[in-house]
Scaffold this motif. Structure first.
Motif, short mmCIF file in Angstrom:
data_model
loop_
_atom_site.label_atom_id
_atom_site.label_comp_id
_atom_site.label_asym_id
_atom_site.label_seq_id
_atom_site.Cartn_x
_atom_site.Cartn_y
_atom_site.Cartn_z
N VAL A 29 0.84 -1.18 0.00
CA VAL A 29 0.00 0.00 0.00
C VAL A 29 0.88 1.25 0.00
CG1 VAL A 29 -0.16 0.18 2.54
CG2 VAL A 29 -2.00 1.08 1.10
N GLY A 103 -6.01 3.25 -1.74
CA GLY A 103 -6.02 2.09 -0.85
C GLY A 103 -5.49 2.36 0.54
N PHE A 107 -6.72 0.56 4.05
CA PHE A 107 -5.72 -0.21 4.80
C PHE A 107 -5.73 0.24 6.27
CE2 PHE A 107 -1.59 -1.43 6.33
CZ PHE A 107 -1.23 -2.57 5.62
N GLY A 258 -7.56 -4.15 1.75
CA GLY A 258 -7.49 -3.14 0.70
C GLY A 258 -8.83 -2.47 0.48
N TYR A 265 -3.03 -6.63 1.95
CA TYR A 265 -1.96 -5.75 1.48
C TYR A 265 -0.92 -5.65 2.59
CZ TYR A 265 -5.06 -4.35 -2.32
OH TYR A 265 -5.88 -4.36 -3.43
#
Length: 392
Positions: A29, A103, A107, A258, A265
């Motif tokens: 990320v 993202g 996250f 994500g 991620y």
């Protein structure tokens, strides 16, 4: 801690396109997408091992006291995807914040509140907390102090109990300080990274530029500022120094969700450590709703693992009983004389003082009279004057 995990932290810090979690390659990320790059796609991979951060934070023990139910955590970042199974039914969106092209916000929201999944148990710190998605950046992650300040104000006005801010800026002191004060008046605790996840690089040398003396909103009064560490307590060599943080938390080589789908991620940085702290703040606010935002921040720092700065310990924050501040010293009563003071000693003292004064006057008078009397052979003054007149 295995050397492989330390290597993983270095990979994540250098923003490689993918990082290893055991035998699985997870997408990394980022905070900003380069121009022309498409939005982040759903990850098709999942971590095969329980993230190291979950064990370090002792989440299973903490959840016996609180899971964050009834608390709303605002995520002021790139947005939070609404198609994330681990956050299903618990995401409220402001404006277009339900679209997360980068993202990063999704996250962070996963680190805060993702429900435990099957298998390895990737989960957020407060898996029953609600997420309020507030856009604090442009669609590709670029941001300004004005955008972050507006996001903080909006989150406070919407009733967020905790406000996570996913950025640290070297400018914008006045705007962001005022936004934090606005949140404080509404008893919302602002949690922010003490430094950016990465520093811009010098165009000539290619090395990261020197860290700014202050970053905002983390340096504003009332913000709980957070630094990051990785497996074994270490940090990547090129990571920005985090001195001055109020609290340290896992932020390097961490795993989360994500913007869509159930894949995982991988990421590193102080912004991710701040997400863990925001989740812990939700746990405390759920268990102790009577505490103010300032008291929640104190609960987290005092209840942390002893270090300089202290390290986040959700279980300690939930169970530590803080004593009241020292009471003010009692005011000393003014001295008072007895109402009916004895009169005899005072009279005796006045008599002695009067006698002494009279004696002094007598001695002074003798010093004048005796010489003059001797000069006149002790005759009266009027007799001497008559004798002079007779002789004349």
């Amino acid at each position: 801690m295995p050397a492989a995990l330390l290597a993983i932290a270095s990979l994540a810090a250098s923003a490689a396109p993918a990082a290893s979690d055991g035998d699985v390659q997870l997408p990394v990320v980022r905070t900003v997408l380069p121009s022309g790059e498409p939005c982040v796609r759903a990850s098709t991979d999942k971590a095969e091992k329980q993230p190291w951060s979950r064990q370090v934070l002792g989440l299973s023990r903490a959840w016996t006291f609180s899971e964050g139910a009834g608390v709303t955590v605002a995520v002021v970042d790139t947005g939070v995807g609404t198609d994330v199974p681990a956050l299903s039914g618990r995401v409220e969106v402001v404006g277009d914040a339900g679209e997360d092209c980068v993202g990063h916000g999704s996250f962070a929201a996963g680190l805060i509140a993702a429900a435990p999944g099957e298998g390895v148990g990737v989960a957020g710190v407060a898996p029953e907390a609600r997420i309020l998605a507030v856009r604090g950046t442009g669609t590709r992650g670029e941001t300004t102090a004005g955008q972050l300040a507006a996001g903080i104000r909006t989150a406070a006005d919407k009733g967020a109990d905790v406000i996570y801010v996913g950025r640290a800026l070297a400018t914008g002191k006045d705007e962001l300080t005022e936004a934090v004060a606005h949140a404080a008046r509404r008893d919302a605790l602002v949690v922010a990274p003490i430094v950016p996840d990465t520093l811009p690089k010098d165009r000539t040398t290619g090395k990261p530029v020197e860290r700014a003396p202050w970053y905002w909103p983390a340096s504003a009064n009332g913000v709980l500022s957070v630094g990051d560490y990785g497996p074994g307590g270490g940090r990547p060599e090129d990571a920005p120094p985090t001195h001055g943080a109020d609290l340290m938390a896992p932020g390097d080589a961490v795993v989360s969700v994500g913007p869509r789908g159930s894949g995982h991620y991988y990421g590193s940085g102080s912004s991710l450590a701040a997400a863990h702290v925001a989740g812990a703040a939700a746990l405390v606010r759920a268990r102790h709703p009577e505490l103010t935002a300032v008291e929640v921040a104190r609960q987290l720092t005092v209840g942390g693992y002893p270090a300089d700065p202290p390290q986040l310990d959700p279980f300690g924050a939930l169970t530590t009983v803080l004593t009241d501040p020292p009471a003010a010293a009692p005011r000393q009563a003014p001295a008072q004389l007895p109402e009916d003071a004895p009169t005899v000693p005072r009279s005796r003292a006045l008599a002695i003082a009067g006698a002494g004064g009279g004696l002094m006057l007598l001695v002074a008078g003798c010093a004048v009279v005796i010489p003059r009397g001797r000069a006149r052979s002790w005759r009266p003054a009027h007799g001497a004057e008559g004798e002079r007149r007779s002789s004349d």
